[in-house]
Structures are given as structure tokens and as C-alpha cells.
Design a protein around this motif. Structure first.
Motif, PDB file in Angstrom:
ATOM      1  N   GLY A  48       0.811  -1.280   0.087  1.00  0.00           N
ATOM      2  CA  GLY A  48       0.031  -0.165  -0.017  1.00  0.00           C
ATOM      3  C   GLY A  48       0.829   1.182   0.016  1.00  0.00           C
ATOM      4  O   GLY A  48       1.577   1.630  -0.802  1.00  0.00           O
ATOM      5  N   SER A  49       0.812   2.084   0.999  1.00  0.00           N
ATOM      6  CA  SER A  49       1.231   3.381   1.076  1.00  0.00           C
ATOM      7  C   SER A  49       2.692   3.196   1.724  1.00  0.00           C
ATOM      8  O   SER A  49       3.492   4.176   1.690  1.00  0.00           O
ATOM      9  CB  SER A  49       0.566   4.440   1.928  1.00  0.00           C
ATOM     10  OG  SER A  49       0.702   3.897   3.341  1.00  0.00           O
ATOM     11  N   GLY A  50       3.231   1.977   1.929  1.00  0.00           N
ATOM     12  CA  GLY A  50       4.382   1.858   2.130  1.00  0.00           C
ATOM     13  C   GLY A  50       5.177   2.206   3.594  1.00  0.00           C
ATOM     14  O   GLY A  50       6.162   2.238   4.171  1.00  0.00           O
ATOM     15  N   THR A  51       4.010   2.114   4.640  1.00  0.00           N
ATOM     16  CA  THR A  51       4.129   2.303   5.959  1.00  0.00           C
ATOM     17  C   THR A  51       5.239   1.640   6.512  1.00  0.00           C
ATOM     18  O   THR A  51       6.076   1.696   7.392  1.00  0.00           O
ATOM     19  CB  THR A  51       2.884   2.436   6.905  1.00  0.00           C
ATOM     20  OG1 THR A  51       2.136   3.302   6.408  1.00  0.00           O
ATOM     21  CG2 THR A  51       3.247   2.672   8.192  1.00  0.00           C
ATOM     22  N   THR A  52       5.240   0.050   6.289  1.00  0.00           N
ATOM     23  CA  THR A  52       6.079  -0.829   6.766  1.00  0.00           C
ATOM     24  C   THR A  52       7.670  -0.419   6.542  1.00  0.00           C
ATOM     25  O   THR A  52       8.273  -0.480   7.359  1.00  0.00           O
ATOM     26  CB  THR A  52       5.671  -2.392   6.446  1.00  0.00           C
ATOM     27  OG1 THR A  52       4.350  -2.408   6.591  1.00  0.00           O
ATOM     28  CG2 THR A  52       6.557  -3.411   6.940  1.00  0.00           C
ATOM     29  N   ASP A  84      -0.628   3.267  -8.238  1.00  0.00           N
ATOM     30  CA  ASP A  84      -0.910   4.328  -7.264  1.00  0.00           C
ATOM     31  C   ASP A  84       0.015   4.149  -6.088  1.00  0.00           C
ATOM     32  O   ASP A  84       0.761   5.086  -5.473  1.00  0.00           O
ATOM     33  CB  ASP A  84      -2.098   4.618  -6.951  1.00  0.00           C
ATOM     34  CG  ASP A  84      -3.063   5.151  -8.151  1.00  0.00           C
ATOM     35  OD1 ASP A  84      -2.232   5.807  -8.895  1.00  0.00           O
ATOM     36  OD2 ASP A  84      -4.205   4.979  -7.952  1.00  0.00           O
ATOM     37  N   ALA A  85       0.168   2.851  -5.510  1.00  0.00           N
ATOM     38  CA  ALA A  85       0.875   2.485  -4.334  1.00  0.00           C
ATOM     39  C   ALA A  85       2.238   2.811  -4.535  1.00  0.00           C
ATOM     40  O   ALA A  85       3.062   3.227  -3.537  1.00  0.00           O
ATOM     41  CB  ALA A  85       0.344   1.231  -3.761  1.00  0.00           C
ATOM     42  N   ILE A  86       2.628   2.143  -5.651  1.00  0.00           N
ATOM     43  CA  ILE A  86       4.068   2.396  -6.142  1.00  0.00           C
ATOM     44  C   ILE A  86       4.633   3.896  -6.219  1.00  0.00           C
ATOM     45  O   ILE A  86       5.598   4.259  -5.664  1.00  0.00           O
ATOM     46  CB  ILE A  86       4.511   1.823  -7.448  1.00  0.00           C
ATOM     47  CG1 ILE A  86       4.222   0.287  -7.351  1.00  0.00           C
ATOM     48  CG2 ILE A  86       5.755   1.925  -7.771  1.00  0.00           C
ATOM     49  CD1 ILE A  86       4.721  -0.553  -6.147  1.00  0.00           C
ATOM     50  N   GLY A  87       3.743   4.737  -6.604  1.00  0.00           N
ATOM     51  CA  GLY A  87       3.941   6.101  -6.741  1.00  0.00           C
ATOM     52  C   GLY A  87       4.334   6.799  -5.354  1.00  0.00           C
ATOM     53  O   GLY A  87       5.318   7.747  -5.210  1.00  0.00           O
ATOM     54  N   VAL A  88       3.277   6.313  -4.528  1.00  0.00           N
ATOM     55  CA  VAL A  88       3.485   7.059  -3.131  1.00  0.00           C
ATOM     56  C   VAL A  88       4.698   6.538  -2.400  1.00  0.00           C
ATOM     57  O   VAL A  88       5.439   7.341  -1.798  1.00  0.00           O
ATOM     58  CB  VAL A  88       2.011   6.655  -2.288  1.00  0.00           C
ATOM     59  CG1 VAL A  88       2.294   6.826  -0.801  1.00  0.00           C
ATOM     60  CG2 VAL A  88       0.869   7.172  -2.879  1.00  0.00           C
ATOM     61  N   MET A  89       5.094   5.246  -2.550  1.00  0.00           N
ATOM     62  CA  MET A  89       6.197   4.845  -2.070  1.00  0.00           C
ATOM     63  C   MET A  89       7.456   5.446  -2.416  1.00  0.00           C
ATOM     64  O   MET A  89       8.332   5.651  -1.771  1.00  0.00           O
ATOM     65  CB  MET A  89       6.146   3.267  -2.105  1.00  0.00           C
ATOM     66  CG  MET A  89       5.162   2.470  -1.073  1.00  0.00           C
ATOM     67  SD  MET A  89       5.566   0.657  -1.169  1.00  0.00           S
ATOM     68  CE  MET A  89       4.675   0.095  -2.485  1.00  0.00           C
ATOM     69  N   ARG A  90       7.521   5.655  -3.754  1.00  0.00           N
ATOM     70  CA  ARG A  90       8.639   6.371  -4.347  1.00  0.00           C
ATOM     71  C   ARG A  90       8.890   7.797  -3.787  1.00  0.00           C
ATOM     72  O   ARG A  90      10.086   8.126  -3.524  1.00  0.00           O
ATOM     73  CB  ARG A  90       8.381   6.552  -6.112  1.00  0.00           C
ATOM     74  CG  ARG A  90       8.642   5.346  -6.746  1.00  0.00           C
ATOM     75  CD  ARG A  90       8.686   5.780  -8.430  1.00  0.00           C
ATOM     76  NE  ARG A  90       8.637   4.563  -9.177  1.00  0.00           N
ATOM     77  CZ  ARG A  90       9.832   3.731  -9.373  1.00  0.00           C
ATOM     78  NH1 ARG A  90      11.018   4.423  -9.101  1.00  0.00           N
ATOM     79  NH2 ARG A  90       9.980   2.889 -10.106  1.00  0.00           N
ATOM     80  N   SER A  91       7.588   8.398  -3.339  1.00  0.00           N
ATOM     81  CA  SER A  91       8.126   9.668  -2.924  1.00  0.00           C
ATOM     82  C   SER A  91       8.010   9.674  -1.334  1.00  0.00           C
ATOM     83  O   SER A  91       8.735  10.737  -0.645  1.00  0.00           O
ATOM     84  CB  SER A  91       6.820  10.512  -3.113  1.00  0.00           C
ATOM     85  OG  SER A  91       5.628  10.000  -2.488  1.00  0.00           O
ATOM     86  N   ARG A  92       7.928   8.516  -0.938  1.00  0.00           N
ATOM     87  CA  ARG A  92       8.076   8.298   0.898  1.00  0.00           C
ATOM     88  C   ARG A  92       9.241   7.679   1.258  1.00  0.00           C
ATOM     89  O   ARG A  92       9.642   7.934   2.197  1.00  0.00           O
ATOM     90  CB  ARG A  92       6.766   7.504   1.065  1.00  0.00           C
ATOM     91  CG  ARG A  92       6.530   7.469   2.812  1.00  0.00           C
ATOM     92  CD  ARG A  92       5.426   6.730   3.081  1.00  0.00           C
ATOM     93  NE  ARG A  92       4.926   6.625   4.489  1.00  0.00           N
ATOM     94  CZ  ARG A  92       4.073   6.041   5.133  1.00  0.00           C
ATOM     95  NH1 ARG A  92       3.387   5.159   4.531  1.00  0.00           N
ATOM     96  NH2 ARG A  92       3.836   6.260   6.452  1.00  0.00           N
ATOM     97  N   LEU A  93       9.771   6.600   0.591  1.00  0.00           N
ATOM     98  CA  LEU A  93      10.849   5.805   1.036  1.00  0.00           C
ATOM     99  C   LEU A  93      12.157   6.347   0.913  1.00  0.00           C
ATOM    100  O   LEU A  93      12.348   7.471  -0.231  1.00  0.00           O
ATOM    101  CB  LEU A  93      10.701   4.668   0.484  1.00  0.00           C
ATOM    102  CG  LEU A  93       9.422   3.865   0.817  1.00  0.00           C
ATOM    103  CD1 LEU A  93       9.488   2.305   0.248  1.00  0.00           C
ATOM    104  CD2 LEU A  93       9.132   3.092   2.538  1.00  0.00           C
ATOM    105  N   PRO A  94      13.267   6.136   1.680  1.00  0.00           N
ATOM    106  CA  PRO A  94      14.599   6.572   1.175  1.00  0.00           C
ATOM    107  C   PRO A  94      14.983   6.414  -0.128  1.00  0.00           C
ATOM    108  O   PRO A  94      14.482   5.455  -0.970  1.00  0.00           O
ATOM    109  CB  PRO A  94      15.280   5.590   2.100  1.00  0.00           C
ATOM    110  CG  PRO A  94      14.515   5.239   3.150  1.00  0.00           C
ATOM    111  CD  PRO A  94      13.225   5.106   2.476  1.00  0.00           C
ATOM    112  N   GLU A  95      15.606   7.625  -0.438  1.00  0.00           N
ATOM    113  CA  GLU A  95      16.286   7.356  -2.026  1.00  0.00           C
ATOM    114  C   GLU A  95      17.061   6.345  -2.622  1.00  0.00           C
ATOM    115  O   GLU A  95      16.717   5.858  -3.797  1.00  0.00           O
ATOM    116  CB  GLU A  95      16.985   8.773  -2.161  1.00  0.00           C
ATOM    117  CG  GLU A  95      16.513  10.125  -2.064  1.00  0.00           C
ATOM    118  CD  GLU A  95      17.357  11.202  -2.526  1.00  0.00           C
ATOM    119  OE1 GLU A  95      18.591  10.845  -2.806  1.00  0.00           O
ATOM    120  OE2 GLU A  95      16.869  12.368  -2.401  1.00  0.00           O
TER     121      GLU A  95
END
Length: 287
Positions: free
Chosen positions: A243-247, A266-277
Motif C-alpha cells: 500500500g502506502s509503504g508504512t512498513t 498508485d501505491a508504487i507512486g506513493v512509495m517512491r516519494s515516501r521511502l529513502p532515495e
């Protein structure tokens, strides 16, 4: 996917069907698996008639010798809408058992309407002796029912791979305030108490900085407690309903390593902006 990426590889997010992806992952690769699957997609479908054959010898044998075709038949007999959901979820839970290491733990986050079915099914897959906890995540937000007690909790079922040697460190978990601090010493009140199996924690605030806009996003505070208790720094964590990558966000903040899987762009897009580079993003199953 069978190379020893889990020993020293990068954190990664895999875009693809989760069952296809996880079937390619090596045995016993993860200390912790957290799953927040969609809540019974079968309930939006029309009611179907399902016929099951009960075999006293057990047509299918579970991981520890349990024969559970009868269990599945019984589940279908109670509610045939659950049958579709279980056919979807069961092979993924079987893979989760394979992917846990000997000290590993599964956290399965479910709607209250499915938890009782899932516990019976997980008892068959993992063995009843591997059941550790039923966690209640309680919150106070959303619509108010007038013809019943409002439903304000989710259930998280906790199962371990091996009940004789699973990893659990409650001392590493963030403490919480006493509900009645005047009943304990000032020292204890200042320190706070260790959580029980009932967790009071707000949902992700619609106006908070944690909000990503992803509909089913879970709060970092709930995942933080899970990751702290059931893994150590450097351990691998898997979430294949990411999902949003909270884990992954929590695992990275706590110095754990992670693999996330989701089929939703959409989940992948959220995770790209949220997770470390440095997180590696992969399309589909890498062979």
C-alpha cells in the motif's frame, strides 16, 4: 530472485502480483512479515453456492501434519462469501509461513468481520501452538452507529514460525502513558508502561504530516510497535500488501531492511516519494 539478496542487498519495492513475486523469494528469508490485505473483497460479489467434499483422511496436509480440508469446508459452510476471500488469502499465507525464518513472526491485520474465520484457518496452517496474540487496535474516529455499538477497532493476529524460539523484545517497544498515573509511583508514571494486547492509537490524521493520501494507510505508530518487538536492527521485514509503504518507512527509520510488494501503480507512486532515495524499485518478478 533466489540469489542471496537478503543477506546484504538493498531495500526494495517490487511492482507486481504479490503471489508471483513471493513465490520467487528464498525460504526463511524474513524475521518479520506484516500483512494488511484488503478486507474480504468477496463481500462485494453476489452470493454463490459452493460444494465441498469432506475427506476424513484429509486431502491436504498442513505444514505440521494438520489436515485442513475439513477446516476449509467448515469455513465455507459458515459463510460462503468467505470462500472467495480464503481462496485468495490462503496461498499467500502459506508462502508467508515458508518465508519466515525459524525465529520469525507473522502479523495479519484484519477487519473484525474476518478475524474469527482467519484464526481458525491460521491454526490449521501454522498450528494452534504457534498462535501468539490477538491484538486489538482501538481508535475513536469515523461514523457513529445508532443501532449497534460503533465498531472502532481492527484485529491483528500474531503467529510465530516456531513457538519454542521466536524473537520478541517487548523492552524495545516505546512505552505508553498510564491511564491512571496517580495509581503508580511518580517514577513509574514518568517511565510509562509497556503496551498490552489492546493498543489505543489514533488513525492517520487527514490533516497530519504523516498523511500520504493513500486510502488504506495505517499509522506509523502501530507499525513501529510491531517492528520494534518482533525484529532487531539489521533484520529483514516483508510486506506484500504494501500500500502506502508504512512498513518500509518504519523499518528504514528503525534500521531494519525491507522488501515491499504491491500491484497498484498508485501505491508504487506513493512509495517512491515516501521511502529513502536508495530504495530499489523493481518491475515484476526478477528472475
Amino acid at each position: 530472485m533466489h540469489e542471496r539478496w537478503h543477506a546484504d542487498g538493498p531495500n526494495r519495492v517490487i511492482h507486481g502480483d504479490n503471489l508471483d513475486v513471493i513465490r520467487e523469494l528464498p525460504d526463511a528469508s524474513f524475521r518479520l512479515i506484516y500483512l494488511d490485505p484488503p478486507f474480504n473483497t468477496g463481500r462485494t460479489q453476489s452470493r454463490q453456492s459452493i460444494t465441498t467434499t469432506r475427506n476424513p483422511d484429509g486431502a491436504r496436509t498442513g505444514f505440521k501434519g494438520q489436515q485442513y480440508d475439513t477446516v476449509k469446508g467448515a469455513l465455507y459452510g459458515y459463510d460462503d462469501r468467505f470462500a472467495d476471500y480464503w481462496e485468495f488469502l490462503e496461498p499467500r499465507l502459506a508462502e508467508a509461513w515458508r518465508l519466515l525464518d525459524d525465529r520469525g513472526t507473522l502479523y495479519l491485520h484484519l477487519d473484525y468481520r474476518e478475524a474469527h474465520y482467519a484464526k481458525v484457518a491460521l491454526d490449521a496452517l501454522f498450528g494452534r501452538e504457534s498462535f501468539l496474540n490477538e491484538l486489538i487496535w482501538a481508535y475513536d474516529y469515523g461514523a457513529r452507529a445508532t443501532r449497534k455499538w460503533p465498531s472502532k477497532h481492527d484485529t491483528i493476529l500474531v503467529y510465530v514460525k516456531d513457538p519454542t524460539q521466536y524473537y520478541f523484545d517487548n523492552a524495545a517497544v516505546d512505552r505508553e502513558p498510564y491511564m491512571a498515573p496517580g495509581l503508580v509511583t511518580p517514577e513509574k508514571a514518568a517511565l510509562g508502561k509497556l503496551p498490552t494486547d489492546v493498543w489505543w492509537h489514533t488513525i492517520v490524521s487527514p490533516m497530519g504530516k504523516e498523511k500520504t493520501g493513500y486510502a488504506t494507510q495505517k499509522p506509523e505508530g502501530v507499525l513501529r510497535r510491531i517492528v520494534q518487538a518482533s525484529s532487531a536492527p539489521g533484520d529483514w521485514v516483508l510486506d506484500f500488501f504494501a500500500g502506502s509503504g508504512t512498513t518500509g518507512a518504519v523499518a528504514a527509520a528503525l534500521d531494519r531492511r525491507f522488501v515491499l510488494v504491491d500491484a497498484n501503480p498508485d501505491a508504487i507512486g506513493v512509495m517512491r516519494s515516501r521511502l529513502p532515495e536508495e530504495t530499489q524499485f523493481i518491475q515484476g518478478v526478477r528472475r
